[in-house]
Enzyme design. Structure first.
Site, PDB file in Angstrom:
ATOM      1  N   ASP A  51       0.827  -1.203   0.000  1.00  0.00           N
ATOM      2  CA  ASP A  51       0.000   0.000   0.000  1.00  0.00           C
ATOM      3  C   ASP A  51       0.863   1.256   0.000  1.00  0.00           C
ATOM      4  O   ASP A  51       0.537   2.228  -0.677  1.00  0.00           O
ATOM      5  CB  ASP A  51      -0.945   0.000   1.209  1.00  0.00           C
ATOM      6  CG  ASP A  51      -1.897  -1.183   1.157  1.00  0.00           C
ATOM      7  OD1 ASP A  51      -2.495  -1.408   0.091  1.00  0.00           O
ATOM      8  OD2 ASP A  51      -2.021  -1.880   2.171  1.00  0.00           O
ATOM      9  N   THR A  63      -1.887  -1.824   4.791  1.00  0.00           N
ATOM     10  CA  THR A  63      -3.096  -1.653   5.598  1.00  0.00           C
ATOM     11  C   THR A  63      -3.912  -2.928   5.382  1.00  0.00           C
ATOM     12  O   THR A  63      -4.270  -3.246   4.255  1.00  0.00           O
ATOM     13  CB  THR A  63      -3.911  -0.427   5.162  1.00  0.00           C
ATOM     14  OG1 THR A  63      -4.167  -0.493   3.763  1.00  0.00           O
ATOM     15  CG2 THR A  63      -3.173   0.862   5.483  1.00  0.00           C
ATOM     16  N   HIS A  69      -7.861 -10.385   6.413  1.00  0.00           N
ATOM     17  CA  HIS A  69      -6.522 -10.893   6.739  1.00  0.00           C
ATOM     18  C   HIS A  69      -6.485 -11.589   8.098  1.00  0.00           C
ATOM     19  O   HIS A  69      -5.413 -11.835   8.632  1.00  0.00           O
ATOM     20  CB  HIS A  69      -5.499  -9.756   6.657  1.00  0.00           C
ATOM     21  CG  HIS A  69      -5.407  -9.168   5.291  1.00  0.00           C
ATOM     22  ND1 HIS A  69      -4.548  -9.648   4.334  1.00  0.00           N
ATOM     23  CD2 HIS A  69      -6.104  -8.161   4.704  1.00  0.00           C
ATOM     24  CE1 HIS A  69      -4.703  -8.948   3.224  1.00  0.00           C
ATOM     25  NE2 HIS A  69      -5.649  -8.044   3.419  1.00  0.00           N
ATOM     26  N   ASP A  97       0.014 -13.300   2.523  1.00  0.00           N
ATOM     27  CA  ASP A  97       0.642 -12.226   3.297  1.00  0.00           C
ATOM     28  C   ASP A  97       1.996 -12.679   3.845  1.00  0.00           C
ATOM     29  O   ASP A  97       2.992 -11.967   3.739  1.00  0.00           O
ATOM     30  CB  ASP A  97      -0.246 -11.799   4.474  1.00  0.00           C
ATOM     31  CG  ASP A  97      -1.544 -11.143   4.052  1.00  0.00           C
ATOM     32  OD1 ASP A  97      -1.645 -10.680   2.891  1.00  0.00           O
ATOM     33  OD2 ASP A  97      -2.472 -11.112   4.884  1.00  0.00           O
TER      34      ASP A  97
END
Length: 164
Positions: A51, A63, A69, A97
């Site tokens: 981001d 973010t 997430h 992630d």
């Protein structure tokens, strides 16, 4: 409890959820600008399309929405309908992630995850508190970190099976 929308309406609503320039991204951008940091947004050349990229500080900021997430906070709730589908979908996000953060670390970046709950909702941090934590980490922090309603902490990247 059953979904209050029919499948077509639910699908339309889910497609309308933005992935760029969200309210939490706008708030974080304003705080970074107020603090005097230069950054670029949504850098597609880096893993995970961060981001915010602060090149001068060798920092990446993500973010993360608490639902998408799987953050362990009051904003995350396991859906009561199609539970297995949602847990698999969210689990894939968590795994991606972790992979992206590992790649960024290997490339020499420091990574910060700012959770949605720190930016909005009844327990959000004030602008001053959030800006202070961001400045502290960007200017002098080590390794990877996260900010949520509890403040700043080391970022522990875990596998999907550890989180769900």
């Amino acid at each position: 409890m059953a979904d209050v929308h029919n499948p077509a309406t639910r699908s339309k609503n889910m497609r309308a959820i933005g992935t760029q320039n969200t309210a939490i991204e706008k708030r974080l951008a304003a705080l970074l600008t107020e603090a005097g940091f230069d950054y670029t947004v949504q850098d597609a050349t880096l893993p995970g399309r961060p981001d915010f990229v602060l090149e001068a500080w060798r920092c990446i900021l993500f973010t993360h929405g608490c639902f998408w997430h799987h953050h362990d906070c009051y904003l995350f709730k396991v859906p009561e309908t199609r539970t297995e589908f949602w847990l698999q979908k969210i689990g894939k996000n968590v795994a991606r992630d972790a992979r992206d953060i590992a790649h960024l670390k290997a490339q020499g970046w420091r990574v910060m995850v700012v959770w949605e709950c720190a930016l909005r909702g009844k327990r959000k941090l004030s602008d001053a508190a959030l800006r202070e934590r961001l400045e502290e980490w960007i200017c002098g922090g080590e390794g990877c970190a996260q900010i949520d309603t509890q403040g700043i902490a080391a970022l522990a990247v875990t596998s999907h099976s550890d989180r769900v």
